[in-house]
Design a protein around this motif. Structure first.
Motif, mmCIF file in Angstrom:
data_model
loop_
_atom_site.group_PDB
_atom_site.id
_atom_site.type_symbol
_atom_site.label_atom_id
_atom_site.label_comp_id
_atom_site.label_asym_id
_atom_site.label_seq_id
_atom_site.Cartn_x
_atom_site.Cartn_y
_atom_site.Cartn_z
ATOM 1 N N MET A 1 -5.414 6.719 4.831
ATOM 2 C CA MET A 1 -4.893 5.454 5.354
ATOM 3 C C MET A 1 -3.373 5.441 5.234
ATOM 4 O O MET A 1 -2.813 5.842 4.225
ATOM 5 C CB MET A 1 -5.491 4.285 4.559
ATOM 6 N N PHE B 1 -0.061 2.795 5.695
ATOM 7 C CA PHE B 1 0.237 1.370 5.772
ATOM 8 C C PHE B 1 1.552 1.116 6.511
ATOM 9 O O PHE B 1 2.424 1.985 6.582
ATOM 10 C CB PHE B 1 0.370 0.780 4.360
ATOM 11 N N SER C 1 3.990 -0.674 5.474
ATOM 12 C CA SER C 1 5.136 -0.668 4.557
ATOM 13 C C SER C 1 5.203 0.618 3.718
ATOM 14 O O SER C 1 5.707 0.600 2.604
ATOM 15 C CB SER C 1 5.062 -1.893 3.656
ATOM 16 N N GLU D 1 4.366 2.302 1.353
ATOM 17 C CA GLU D 1 3.731 2.295 0.032
ATOM 18 C C GLU D 1 3.755 3.647 -0.662
ATOM 19 O O GLU D 1 2.786 4.078 -1.268
ATOM 20 C CB GLU D 1 2.299 1.750 0.101
ATOM 21 N N LEU D 2 4.882 4.340 -0.546
ATOM 22 C CA LEU D 2 5.075 5.511 -1.407
ATOM 23 C C LEU D 2 5.209 4.993 -2.836
ATOM 24 O O LEU D 2 5.529 3.824 -3.048
ATOM 25 C CB LEU D 2 6.341 6.266 -0.997
ATOM 26 N N PHE D 3 4.969 5.868 -3.812
ATOM 27 C CA PHE D 3 5.112 5.450 -5.202
ATOM 28 C C PHE D 3 6.578 5.638 -5.606
ATOM 29 O O PHE D 3 7.057 6.770 -5.679
ATOM 30 C CB PHE D 3 4.174 6.262 -6.096
ATOM 31 N N PRO E 1 11.644 8.273 -3.044
ATOM 32 C CA PRO E 1 11.437 7.476 -1.830
ATOM 33 C C PRO E 1 12.652 6.643 -1.420
ATOM 34 O O PRO E 1 12.950 6.530 -0.234
ATOM 35 C CB PRO E 1 10.255 6.574 -2.203
ATOM 36 N N ILE F 1 -0.385 -4.079 -3.008
ATOM 37 C CA ILE F 1 -0.586 -3.068 -1.968
ATOM 38 C C ILE F 1 -0.288 -1.664 -2.507
ATOM 39 O O ILE F 1 -0.790 -0.669 -1.985
ATOM 40 C CB ILE F 1 0.260 -3.384 -0.702
ATOM 41 N N GLN F 2 0.480 -1.575 -3.604
ATOM 42 C CA GLN F 2 0.638 -0.281 -4.273
ATOM 43 C C GLN F 2 -0.709 0.188 -4.822
ATOM 44 O O GLN F 2 -1.060 1.358 -4.718
ATOM 45 C CB GLN F 2 1.648 -0.403 -5.425
ATOM 46 N N SER G 1 -2.817 1.297 -1.926
ATOM 47 C CA SER G 1 -2.457 2.595 -1.381
ATOM 48 C C SER G 1 -2.966 3.712 -2.302
ATOM 49 O O SER G 1 -3.392 4.767 -1.827
ATOM 50 C CB SER G 1 -0.951 2.639 -1.123
ATOM 51 N N SER H 1 -6.743 3.899 -1.761
ATOM 52 C CA SER H 1 -7.102 4.528 -0.490
ATOM 53 C C SER H 1 -6.971 6.048 -0.557
ATOM 54 O O SER H 1 -7.476 6.759 0.309
ATOM 55 C CB SER H 1 -6.256 3.962 0.657
ATOM 56 N N VAL I 1 0.044 4.985 -11.294
ATOM 57 C CA VAL I 1 0.788 4.217 -10.291
ATOM 58 C C VAL I 1 1.303 2.881 -10.835
ATOM 59 O O VAL I 1 2.500 2.606 -10.796
ATOM 60 C CB VAL I 1 -0.084 3.979 -9.026
ATOM 61 N N GLN J 1 5.328 1.891 -13.237
ATOM 62 C CA GLN J 1 6.224 0.942 -12.575
ATOM 63 C C GLN J 1 6.337 -0.349 -13.375
ATOM 64 O O GLN J 1 7.430 -0.914 -13.511
ATOM 65 C CB GLN J 1 5.704 0.609 -11.175
ATOM 66 N N ALA K 1 13.375 0.854 -4.616
ATOM 67 C CA ALA K 1 13.016 1.491 -3.349
ATOM 68 C C ALA K 1 12.429 0.456 -2.393
ATOM 69 O O ALA K 1 11.831 -0.503 -2.802
ATOM 70 C CB ALA K 1 12.008 2.590 -3.583
#
Lengths: 251, 219
Positions: free
Chosen positions: A87, A89, A91, A93-95, A140, B115-116, B119, B122, B134, B138, B219
């Protein structure tokens, strides 16, 4: 494209708490190797459909199956199923705390237990394909939007998914960066990847799609090949929708 | 102010500093653990435990540490729990610090956009992997300024344990003032020793915050 059905949506009904139905009985079969572009006005439920296909949303009734296995948000075996569905997205959504290379190798190494060296080699190979090999140690925040989105595509591809879902992936990009992302997607399509794409780029939709699915008000209004859809849309709603993308010079 | 007296006091304060350091270190490490548990049960909305954590946090943040310390040192023995002064001091510090750490970490966890998580999910990660690789890194980077402020706050708060006659820096100073009336020297040494402990902690914290910001945030 083959006749084999990979992803199947049947009578899908989805509503968010306390609202009317966002999706009201959607049925859609995605064949192996097929590129399906989902179009429709904003709020028509196309992003929700995509999120349901990856088990990010619960739905009230109907079913979604990948190769016959049921996809639901909290279903058993979902981590295994999601590995087969990539998937991307809107936006990216890289980490943000990981380098580009680590963004790509994280899931293969941790989830699929691919040896680190092998995952890195794979990441380099994929980055080279999207012209970003020189960015593999960058973070990123050092990349442009278009570059980030190409990395996000590569990150999903590194899991070797059988189908890729693209949720308005160019909607947040400056116009000159849209092309570089769409080119990557076109190449993927040519290589036979099964794809479901939600987009507002009409020219791209026409070029990449095997089939156009037009959704409005939570139902599929029109479903046809791109040529027919763009040249001779059969429903009034599709005509109205397409009209919003054309401009006529004032006399 | 006499240098001779200062030199004479030096070993006494050094010993007091050791006690302060020991209680601080144990208290802060355990506070972080308690905080982590509390913020996780709230983040994952674990029934019952979540309400218990909330109740504990409110109780802990809205009562003075001196009261908590007296409760543990004088109150708990009445129900058969008597601990040494040192254990009581650490327990009181953890009771106070756990809630502050929990709130700091919770603010970090909540600042990471959902949404992080989506992602990461997913990509086929399970809940544990999403948190570990993840969300947690952060969240901690976001919470770091609050966490380090809590560390400094808790070290300063250890001065309260002198009230149960544990020989920390504060106790040594009060003791010397009471015995020798060398108030200036004793207070001077007290300030110097607290600074010696706290300044490096503060500097280290701002260094860490800068480094983490440079390592890929915004970012």
């Amino acid at each position: 494209m083959t006749d084999e059905i990979l992803l199947s949506v049947k009578d899908l009904v989805k509503s968010y708490e306390g609202t009317s139905e966002v999706l009201n009985g959607i049925s859609l079969d995605i064949h192996k190797g097929e590129v399906v572009v989902v179009l429709g006005p904003s709020g028509c439920g196309k992003s929700t459909l995509l999120r349901c296909m990856n088990g990010l949303e619960e739905y009230q009734s109907g079913s979604i199956t990948l190769d016959g296995e049921k996809i639901t948000k909290n279903g058993a075996n979902m981590t295994a199923l999601r590995q087969r569905i990539g998937m991307v997205f809107q936006s990216y959504e890289l980490f943000p705390h990981l380098s580009i290379q680590d963004n790509i190798t994280l899931a293969p190494v941790q989830v699929q237990k691919v040896p680190k060296e092998q995952a890195q080699a794979e990441a380099e190979r994929l980055l080279e394909r999207v012209d970003l090999l020189d960015k593999r140690t960058a973070y990123p925040r050092q990349l442009s939007g278009g570059q980030k989105q190409r990395v996000a595509i590569v990150r999903a591809l590194a899991m070797h998914p059988e189908v890729m879902l693209f949720d308005e992936v160019t909607a947040a990009l400056d116009p000159e960066m849209v092309r570089e992302v769409l080119d990557v997607m076109l190449t993927l399509a040519e290589q036979g990847m099964t794809m479901v794409i939600v987009t507002h780029e009409m020219n791209f939709a026409r070029a990449v799609a095997d089939r156009i699915v037009f959704i409005d008000g939570g139902v599929i209004v029109e479903e046809t090949d791109p040529e027919t859809f763009f040249e001779h849309p059969s429903t009034e709603r599709a005509k109205q929708f397409l009209k919003t993308f054309t401009f006529e010079k004032k006399a | 102010m006499s240098v001779d007296i200062l030199l004479e006091y030096l070993p006494l304060f050094a010993q007091g500093a050791l006690v302060t350091l020991k209680i601080s270190a144990a208290g802060i490490i355990l506070s972080l653990l308690v905080g982590l548990v509390c913020c996780y049960v709230q983040y994952y909305r674990v029934p019952v435990l979540r309400q218990i954590a909330k109740g504990y946090i409110e109780l802990s943040r809205n009562t003075p540490m001196l009261v908590q310390l007296f409760f543990i040192y004088f109150g708990l023995p009445k129900i058969g729990l008597s601990w040494s002064r040192e254990v009581c001091a650490i327990a009181a510090l953890v009771f106070l610090g756990g809630s502050y750490m929990a709130e700091a970490m919770r603010s970090g966890l909540e600042a990471v956009d959902v949404i992080q998580t989506e992602s990461a999910v997913s990509l086929g990660m399970n809940r544990f992997q999403v948190m570990r690789f993840v969300v947690f890194p952060q969240a901690m980077a976001i919470a770091l300024p609050a966490i380090s402020a809590n560390v400094v706050f808790l070290i300063k708060e250890t001065s309260v344990v002198s009230a149960i006659a544990l020989a920390d820096l504060m106790y040594v100073a009060k003791d010397l003032i009471g015995n020798d009336y060398n108030t200036s020297e004793a207070l001077f040494m007290l300030v110097v020793f607290y600074l010696l402990i706290l300044l490096p902690v503060s500097l280290l914290a701002s260094y860490a915050e800068r480094r983490i910001r440079y390592a890929g945030y915004g970012a």
